[in-house]
Write a protein that holds these residues in place. Structure first.
Motif, PDB file in Angstrom:
ATOM      1  N   THR A 209      90.823  91.261  27.772  1.00  0.00           N
ATOM      2  CA  THR A 209      90.243  91.753  25.471  1.00  0.00           C
ATOM      3  C   THR A 209      91.899  90.737  26.101  1.00  0.00           C
ATOM      4  OG1 THR A 209      90.282  93.696  26.764  1.00  0.00           O
ATOM      5  CG2 THR A 209      91.049  93.413  24.541  1.00  0.00           C
ATOM      6  N   VAL A 210      92.906  90.879  27.867  1.00  0.00           N
ATOM      7  CA  VAL A 210      93.768  89.046  26.794  1.00  0.00           C
ATOM      8  C   VAL A 210      93.585  88.010  26.553  1.00  0.00           C
ATOM      9  CG1 VAL A 210      95.928  88.179  28.058  1.00  0.00           C
ATOM     10  CG2 VAL A 210      95.943  91.075  28.214  1.00  0.00           C
ATOM     11  N   MET A 211      91.983  88.186  27.778  1.00  0.00           N
ATOM     12  CA  MET A 211      91.654  86.873  27.023  1.00  0.00           C
ATOM     13  C   MET A 211      90.916  85.967  25.952  1.00  0.00           C
ATOM     14  SD  MET A 211      88.480  85.101  28.902  1.00  0.00           S
ATOM     15  CE  MET A 211      87.579  85.710  27.278  1.00  0.00           C
ATOM     16  N   LEU A 212      90.966  87.582  25.621  1.00  0.00           N
ATOM     17  CA  LEU A 212      89.796  87.518  23.898  1.00  0.00           C
ATOM     18  C   LEU A 212      90.891  86.956  22.380  1.00  0.00           C
ATOM     19  CD1 LEU A 212      87.026  90.149  23.988  1.00  0.00           C
ATOM     20  CD2 LEU A 212      86.632  87.688  23.888  1.00  0.00           C
ATOM     21  N   CYS A 213      91.769  87.870  23.107  1.00  0.00           N
ATOM     22  CA  CYS A 213      92.830  87.906  21.914  1.00  0.00           C
ATOM     23  C   CYS A 213      93.833  86.254  21.604  1.00  0.00           C
ATOM     24  CB  CYS A 213      93.665  88.817  22.036  1.00  0.00           C
ATOM     25  SG  CYS A 213      92.574  90.583  21.926  1.00  0.00           S
ATOM     26  N   SER A 214      94.028  85.664  23.608  1.00  0.00           N
ATOM     27  CA  SER A 214      94.833  85.055  23.501  1.00  0.00           C
ATOM     28  C   SER A 214      94.318  83.353  23.289  1.00  0.00           C
ATOM     29  CB  SER A 214      96.307  84.893  24.139  1.00  0.00           C
ATOM     30  OG  SER A 214      95.006  84.565  25.980  1.00  0.00           O
ATOM     31  N   LEU A 215      93.059  83.463  23.137  1.00  0.00           N
ATOM     32  CA  LEU A 215      92.062  81.840  22.792  1.00  0.00           C
ATOM     33  C   LEU A 215      92.561  81.583  22.133  1.00  0.00           C
ATOM     34  CD1 LEU A 215      89.486  81.487  24.890  1.00  0.00           C
ATOM     35  CD2 LEU A 215      87.905  82.950  23.673  1.00  0.00           C
TER      36      LEU A 215
END
Lengths: 340, 263
Positions: A209-215
């Motif tokens: 989830t962090v990845m999806l938002c910080s991409l």
């Protein structure tokens, strides 16, 4: 020596320390004291004012969990959390010693005996939870960077590709982590099946989830940085007949490093913010879960303990930002550029 | 056909929303080996476009460029370019900037020591040995342009292309660099095409001045041979009748016969 120290302090963001260094070497004391007053005195004064306002404001609000905590109660709970951490560590130590003793006796009686070594399964302390949160955010952030930087570079070099992915970026960028989380949870549950998983599912869910938002910030900033490279620099590469990969490695990446790092900094900031929400819902044992558990717990200390977490989240976020800023300054070729 | 560099009936169209725009029309120019040619014209007349076609950065719509009997279509180090804004890599030192060029052109063909000597030789040619380990941001505009020239020379180009190389510099620095360029030219005798809008510069440096008409569909208006003896000295030429004659020829072309309609 002194200049090197000052450069290091500038790089790491400890600018307020520089007057002290200069003072120590007897470099125009009056000017240094003025600098010090400006750099340390003013922010310090603002903090004191803030604490006072907080103290007075908090006393006026009574909730079902008691009075909203002021600075003193929060400080109290901070020490309690630190004490709890050490108590828990002592208990763990005691457990390990007991187990070793028991196993030693067993082996004395019968050298072939099966001894089992069980891990300690006490509850995580506040500090364990900070570390879990940090690990989760780093994994998510790293995944995001590994995906975003290459795509950003290629998209920055090709107008066609950029216009192809631009609408997707614009649509997915504003999506809240809370909207992603249920989907990510189900997908992880479906795909990440193993009898002896290396990572907990909650950890994987939160990290993704962090990845999806910080991409997105890294992706956009990289693409913009690459596409705004001086055309003549690319022409130099063409005259030298550098191939595609050499051009990227020798020209494109160094030229867009400042923008890439700007993106990375925003990404890490967003990742850290998103992480808390993700951990609350995914029950990843980090700071988010701590806040959620304290809220559910509903004791008279809960609000103070949550406030400790709030401040911790803020301070850790600030430190993370400072670290990336130092990297940004270190890798940027234009050392004179003001980066804030 | 038997000339060293042959710009053969070159035309170029740029696509615009209102159909193709003809920037250059039927540009025809033959250049000898070792010749110093200036292309002069009003801004926007397409003189840089000519250079970019020779450099291979643009492709001609009609006609082509032939260098030593072979057509050139893509950019390459045999046609090194000195850009107007130096275009040094700001994260590399002056030495490393030249090194990047030398390594990509001669890597594998020359030994490390040979390449190092060659880089240093080119830096000393432009009088920049003292600052070779500085970053471009630490040196002046004129010095940056010197490094840009050193980088281009280090590729041992068959033709050296210069796109208003001194246009961004102040008058004094420009004069210094022109003198340096003449010195280098006396030593190496390169074939050079220089784009300029400075009449004095063109007359002082060139063997041949190519005057371009105004765009759209710009073409070559006149070609004038400059038969002043070398080495040329700025001070002596100031009162030289021939020099002033050449100068007034160019000025007449630019400002009387082909004056820009709108300033």
């Amino acid at each position: 020596m002194k200049d090197k120290l000052i450069y290091f302090l500038e790089l790491t963001g400890f600018n307020w320390f520089i007057p002290l260094v200069k003072l120590g070497t007897g470099d125009s004391p009056k000017a240094q004291l003025q600098d010090l007053a400006k750099m340390v005195g003013v922010p310090l004064f603002a903090i004191v004012v803030f604490l006072l306002l907080w103290h007075m404001g908090a006393a006026k609000i009574i909730t079902s969990l008691g009075q909203v905590p002021g600075p003193t109660q929060v400080w109290e709970q901070t020490t309690v959390l630190v004490d709890e951490h050490y108590e828990e560590r002592e208990r763990e130590q005691a457990f390990i010693e007991r187990q070793e003793k028991r196993n030693a006796i067993k082996l004395e009686k019968n050298p072939d005996a099966d001894v089992t070594i069980r891990p300690y399964t006490g509850k995580e302390t506040f500090f364990d939870q900070i570390l879990t949160s940090l690990a989760t955010v780093f994994v998510g952030f790293l995944l995001a960077s590994v995906i975003a930087i290459p795509i950003g570079i290629v998209a920055g070099l090709s107008n066609t590709l950029y216009s192809a992915i631009n609408p997707l970026i614009q649509i997915f960028k504003p999506v809240s982590p809370l909207a992603w989380l249920p989907i990510v949870t189900m997908v992880v549950s479906a795909l990440y099946v193993s009898d002896n998983p290396l990572f907990a599912k909650s950890f994987v869910t939160s990290a993704i989830t962090v990845m999806l938002c910080s991409l997105w910030p890294t992706l956009i900033n990289t693409a913009v940085g690459v596409s705004s490279i001086d055309k003549d620099l690319i022409n130099v590469a063409r005259v030298l007949r550098l191939n595609y990969l050499t051009t990227i490695y020798k020209v494109v990446i160094p030229a867009s490093i400042p923008m890439i790092f700007t993106g990375l900094r925003i990404s890490l900031g967003i990742g850290w913010m998103v992480l808390i929400a993700a951990e609350m819902l995914a029950q990843n044992p980090g700071l988010g879960k701590f806040v959620w558990d304290e809220f559910q717990n509903g004791s008279s200390e809960s609000l103070s303990r949550i406030m400790v977490a709030v401040l911790t989240i803020g301070i850790v976020g600030f430190i993370l930002d400072r670290i990336t800023l130092s990297f940004q300054k270190f890798f940027s070729y234009d050392k004179n550029a003001t980066i804030r | 056909m038997d000339k060293y560099l042959n710009i053969d009936h070159v035309s170029i169209d740029f696509p615009t929303p209102n159909g193709p725009f003809r920037a250059l029309d039927n540009v025809n120019l033959k250049i000898d080996k070792g010749e110093f040619v200036s292309i002069i014209g009003h801004s926007g007349c397409g003189k840089s476009t000519v250079m970019n076609i020779v450099g291979g950065l643009y492709q001609a719509t009609e006609g082509g460029v032939i260098l030593e009997g072979r057509e050139v279509n893509d950019p390459g180090p045999d046609r090194a370019i000195v850009f107007q804004n130096h275009s040094l890599f700001p994260w590399l030192t002056c030495y490393q900037n030249v090194e990047l060029a030398v390594k990509s052109v001669f890597g594998g063909k020359r030994s490390k020591q040979e390449m190092k000597d060659w880089i240093e030789h080119n830096l000393s040619l432009v009088h920049m040995s003292h600052a070779m380990h500085k970053l471009p941001s630490e040196i002046s505009g004129g010095m940056k342009q010197r490094i840009g020239i050193a980088r281009a020379l280090s590729m041992e180009p068959k033709v050296l292309l210069m796109d208003e190389p001194f246009g961004a510099l102040d008058a004094l620095t420009r004069a210094h660099l022109q003198d340096s360029l003449m010195e280098i030219q006396a030593e190496l005798n390169n074939t050079v095409i220089m784009i300029t809008h400075d009449v004095d510069e063109a007359v002082l440096l060139s063997d041949k001045i190519v005057m371009m008409t105004n765009g759209p569909a710009a073409s070559i208006g006149e070609v004038m041979d400059v038969k002043l003896p070398r080495p040329r000295k700025r001070l002596e030429l100031a009162d030289n009748g021939d020099y002033n004659h050449y100068r007034s020829e160019v000025i007449h072309f630019l400002h009387a016969r082909h004056a820009r309609k709108v300033a």
